[in-house]
Design an enzyme around this catalytic site. Structure first.
Site, PDB file in Angstrom:
ATOM      1  N   GLY A  63       0.835  -1.194   0.000  1.00  0.00           N
ATOM      2  CA  GLY A  63       0.000   0.000   0.000  1.00  0.00           C
ATOM      3  C   GLY A  63       0.865   1.237   0.000  1.00  0.00           C
ATOM      4  O   GLY A  63       2.084   1.152   0.151  1.00  0.00           O
ATOM      5  N   CYS A  99       5.803  -5.975   0.945  1.00  0.00           N
ATOM      6  CA  CYS A  99       6.054  -4.536   0.808  1.00  0.00           C
ATOM      7  C   CYS A  99       5.648  -3.816   2.098  1.00  0.00           C
ATOM      8  O   CYS A  99       6.250  -4.025   3.145  1.00  0.00           O
ATOM      9  CB  CYS A  99       5.338  -3.980  -0.417  1.00  0.00           C
ATOM     10  SG  CYS A  99       5.916  -2.337  -0.914  1.00  0.00           S
ATOM     11  N   TYR A 100       4.576  -2.987   2.062  1.00  0.00           N
ATOM     12  CA  TYR A 100       4.126  -2.332   3.288  1.00  0.00           C
ATOM     13  C   TYR A 100       3.800  -3.372   4.353  1.00  0.00           C
ATOM     14  O   TYR A 100       4.020  -3.140   5.546  1.00  0.00           O
ATOM     15  CB  TYR A 100       2.891  -1.475   3.004  1.00  0.00           C
ATOM     16  CG  TYR A 100       2.279  -0.868   4.250  1.00  0.00           C
ATOM     17  CD1 TYR A 100       2.758   0.339   4.748  1.00  0.00           C
ATOM     18  CD2 TYR A 100       1.257  -1.509   4.932  1.00  0.00           C
ATOM     19  CE1 TYR A 100       2.216   0.891   5.911  1.00  0.00           C
ATOM     20  CE2 TYR A 100       0.714  -0.966   6.085  1.00  0.00           C
ATOM     21  CZ  TYR A 100       1.192   0.234   6.568  1.00  0.00           C
ATOM     22  OH  TYR A 100       0.671   0.779   7.710  1.00  0.00           O
ATOM     23  N   HIS A 157       7.981  -7.256  -4.545  1.00  0.00           N
ATOM     24  CA  HIS A 157       6.699  -7.780  -5.013  1.00  0.00           C
ATOM     25  C   HIS A 157       6.925  -9.106  -5.740  1.00  0.00           C
ATOM     26  O   HIS A 157       7.271  -9.114  -6.921  1.00  0.00           O
ATOM     27  CB  HIS A 157       6.020  -6.771  -5.937  1.00  0.00           C
ATOM     28  CG  HIS A 157       5.553  -5.544  -5.228  1.00  0.00           C
ATOM     29  ND1 HIS A 157       4.321  -5.469  -4.623  1.00  0.00           N
ATOM     30  CD2 HIS A 157       6.157  -4.351  -4.993  1.00  0.00           C
ATOM     31  CE1 HIS A 157       4.178  -4.280  -4.059  1.00  0.00           C
ATOM     32  NE2 HIS A 157       5.285  -3.590  -4.268  1.00  0.00           N
ATOM     33  N   GLU A 190       4.744 -11.277  -6.701  1.00  0.00           N
ATOM     34  CA  GLU A 190       3.627 -11.718  -7.533  1.00  0.00           C
ATOM     35  C   GLU A 190       3.692 -11.202  -8.969  1.00  0.00           C
ATOM     36  O   GLU A 190       2.907 -11.616  -9.822  1.00  0.00           O
ATOM     37  CB  GLU A 190       2.290 -11.293  -6.907  1.00  0.00           C
ATOM     38  CG  GLU A 190       1.916  -9.837  -7.088  1.00  0.00           C
ATOM     39  CD  GLU A 190       2.739  -8.873  -6.253  1.00  0.00           C
ATOM     40  OE1 GLU A 190       2.645  -7.667  -6.480  1.00  0.00           O
ATOM     41  OE2 GLU A 190       3.482  -9.331  -5.370  1.00  0.00           O
ATOM     42  N   ASP A 235     -11.055  -7.665 -23.489  1.00  0.00           N
ATOM     43  CA  ASP A 235     -11.858  -7.683 -22.269  1.00  0.00           C
ATOM     44  C   ASP A 235     -13.356  -7.644 -22.578  1.00  0.00           C
ATOM     45  O   ASP A 235     -14.122  -8.511 -22.142  1.00  0.00           O
ATOM     46  CB  ASP A 235     -11.481  -6.511 -21.359  1.00  0.00           C
ATOM     47  CG  ASP A 235      -9.989  -6.439 -21.107  1.00  0.00           C
ATOM     48  OD1 ASP A 235      -9.343  -7.493 -21.140  1.00  0.00           O
ATOM     49  OD2 ASP A 235      -9.471  -5.322 -20.902  1.00  0.00           O
ATOM     50  N   LYS A 280      -5.571  -9.393 -17.031  1.00  0.00           N
ATOM     51  CA  LYS A 280      -5.607  -9.509 -18.489  1.00  0.00           C
ATOM     52  C   LYS A 280      -5.196 -10.893 -18.981  1.00  0.00           C
ATOM     53  O   LYS A 280      -5.843 -11.460 -19.873  1.00  0.00           O
ATOM     54  CB  LYS A 280      -4.695  -8.453 -19.106  1.00  0.00           C
ATOM     55  CG  LYS A 280      -4.663  -8.466 -20.632  1.00  0.00           C
ATOM     56  CD  LYS A 280      -5.877  -7.809 -21.243  1.00  0.00           C
ATOM     57  CE  LYS A 280      -5.823  -6.308 -21.065  1.00  0.00           C
ATOM     58  NZ  LYS A 280      -6.920  -5.621 -21.765  1.00  0.00           N
TER      59      LYS A 280
END
Length: 562
Positions: free
Chosen positions: A81, A112-113, A204, A206, A263, A413
């Site tokens: 965040g 992270c945070y 990160h 992911e 999409d 996506k």
């Protein structure tokens, strides 16, 4: 009102889905027992968490421990965040959280945070990062023989490239914690207290640009938390079709906002499979499309996509709305409002044919749209920042008269592409493989006022974009790149063309690699290719005399310039 995918708590995908928790204040990865909908003749689940599992609903900044306890999670992810743990009102964990995790033997991973919160809450020290922080690709060295990284395999296996985005860092660890990875600059980027099953990653894992991040998340989920991978992309299709069938009445007609991108095309195909010709697709030419885009898209619809599509031209109205508007957020909101007005007018006309006004609107909204537009109205989220208001989320008017059907709202996506390629949907590859194109169109690629007509910003941008993308296709690079486009800059430069002084426009080119659009890195074209493209642009587009190439990753930049 929005109707999105099931809000039941579901397991994070080992790579992509923890990003959902990443952008909320405190994401909780949970798993509930689900009814088995697959027949015995179908393939068995893979031994790793499939790349298409929808995410669980995060508990955004839970105010009390009972909410987490009631979810009965198998693991907890404390997410990333924009806050600092030292900021007033910064998100934190409920009182008694760590005692509960220890008593229930639930592993906790801070990302992270989330890692900074873990360290800070347990008595460690977090300070502003030396040098102002780390953003983008960074090298780290991991410690072998740890819970997070496993045994030492020798060689270069303890070396990784990861993706950073932080301004604070842990400088002193709580009692019992060990630093198990450090960056090339010496910063602590991974911690663990194995005895208490507490773990933290400053980077990160992911995102696709963390080259072995998926392995680390798999290790946390499957080796440490002992979670079973039992979700498949086919489940998404089955659940969404059943949900739409339940929501849309037998006499209801539904409008679909169809752009020609993957999409909205997948969303339209999915809904059409359920309700048939009671779906009415609308393709809006708002004057902000690429060169010959409207004709190309309609031709592709007719040849490959057997759906009822109505084309509506709102160019004059859109240009009128955007006149004198240069602020990116105001552009997006104006465009979103115009789209909705167009659909509302279409609904009134459709009422004359079907006997009642359609009350549903299908959109191809994805989870990144939601993340970057947060906090959306009524979401209750307080600790995420609005990066930009996507026209189909933050750009919608408050008095929306439609009930939104958004079957892809919790997907990324690459997952949507996987869904579209399922034989049950059979979306043509011509749609599935298309580069993303922003809903607001070229308006967010023109910095400043959006002008139309000969020699205008839009006309210049269309010509430049066509030269650039066609060159990419010629060199066989299109499928290697996530997105490629041109940007019209609000500056002019002095040049010399035909032995004469020119004072013409400057354009920027951008091409990036990504998997889900949440992070991206610039594509490393060969210098000879850039030379060729620059020369072609300046020769073909007479209003341009200078071309620059954007080599900014995301973060710190976004993919689009506005």
């Amino acid at each position: 009102m929005r109707i999105g995918p099931s809000e039941s708590l579901r397991l994070h995908d080992c790579r992509r889905k923890s990003i959902k928790a990443l952008f909320s204040a405190a994401g909780v990865a949970s798993k509930k027992k689900k009814k088995q909908t697959e027949k015995k003749t179908q393939p068995q689940p893979q031994p790793r968490l499939p790349s298409s599992s929808p995410p669980p609903k995060p508990l955004t900044h839970p105010s009390n421990q009972s909410r987490i306890s009631a979810a009965k999670p198998k693991a907890v992810i404390l997410s990333g965040g924009p806050n600092s743990v030292h900021a007033e009102g910064a998100p934190t964990v409920p009182e008694g959280f760590f005692e509960w995790a220890s008593a229930e033997n639930v592993p906790v991973l801070g990302i992270c945070y989330g890692m900074q919160l873990l360290v800070h809450a347990l008595g460690g020290k977090v300070e502003a990062a030396a040098g102002g922080g780390e953003y983008g690709r960074m090298g780290i060295n991991t410690m072998p023989g740890t819970e997070l990284y496993g045994e030492d395999k020798g060689g270069e296996t303890n070396r990784q490239q990861v993706w950073m985005s932080h301004g604070d860092e842990a400088v002193n660890l709580p009692e019992g914690f060990t630093a198990v990875a450090r960056s090339d600059q010496g910063a602590c980027v991974a911690v663990e207290c194995a005895s208490k099953r507490l773990f933290g990653l400053q980077y990160h894992p992911e995102v696709m640009h963390s080259e072995r991040g998926g392995e680390t998340i798999e290790r946390f989920l499957f080796e440490i938390a002992k979670i079973k991978a039992d979700w498949r992309i086919e489940n998404v299709l089955e659940e969404e079709m059943a949900r739409i069938d339940e929501i849309v009445g037998p006499d209801d007609h539904v409008i679909c906002a169809l752009s020609g991108g993957v999409d909205s095309t997948v969303a339209a195909t999915l809904v059409h499979k359920v309700i048939g010709d009671r779906l009415h697709c609308v393709f809006v030419d708002n004057g902000l499309l690429r060169l010959n885009e409207a004709d190309r898209v309609m031709e592709t619809f007719e040849k490959h996509l057997h759906l009822p599509v109505t084309k509506i031209d709102t160019t004059e109205r859109m240009m009128s709305r955007l006149k004198g508007v240069s602020d990116p957020e105001k552009k997006r909101k104006a465009i979103g409002s115009e789209f909705i007005d167009c659909f509302a007018e279409f609904a009134k006309e459709l009422e004359k044919t079907v006997g009642h006004e359609p009350r549903f609107l299908v959109q191809g909204t994805l989870y990144p749209d939601v993340i970057e537009s947060c906090p959306p109205p009524g979401s209750g989220q307080k600790h995420s920042h609005t990066i930009k208001s996507h026209h189909n989320v933050g750009g919608l008017p408050e008095d929306l008269k439609f009930t939104l059907i958004e079957p892809l709202r919790q997907l990324f996506k690459d997952e949507v592409r996987a869904l579209g390629r399922l034989p049950a949907l059979g979306v043509p590859e011509a749609f599935v493989a298309r580069h993303p194109f922003p809903g607001p169109g070229l308006a967010v690629r023109v910095l400043g006022d959006v002008t139309a007509g000969e020699g205008s910003a839009l006309e210049t941008l269309r010509q430049v974009d066509e030269v650039f993308v066609e060159a990419i296709r010629e060199h066989g690079l299109y499928d290697k790149i996530w997105q490629a486009f041109a940007v019209f800059l609000p500056v002019r430069s002095v040049g010399v063309q035909g032995d004469q002084r020119t004072h013409s426009h400057v354009v920027a080119l951008r091409a990036v690699t990504s998997a889900d659009g949440m992070t991206a890195d610039w594509y490393p074209f060969e210098p000879s290719f850039l030379r060729l493209v620059s020369t072609r642009i300046c020769n073909v587009v007479k209003t341009v005399n200078r071309v620059v190439y954007d080599i900014t990753s995301k973060p710190p930049g976004t993919i689009e310039w506005e």
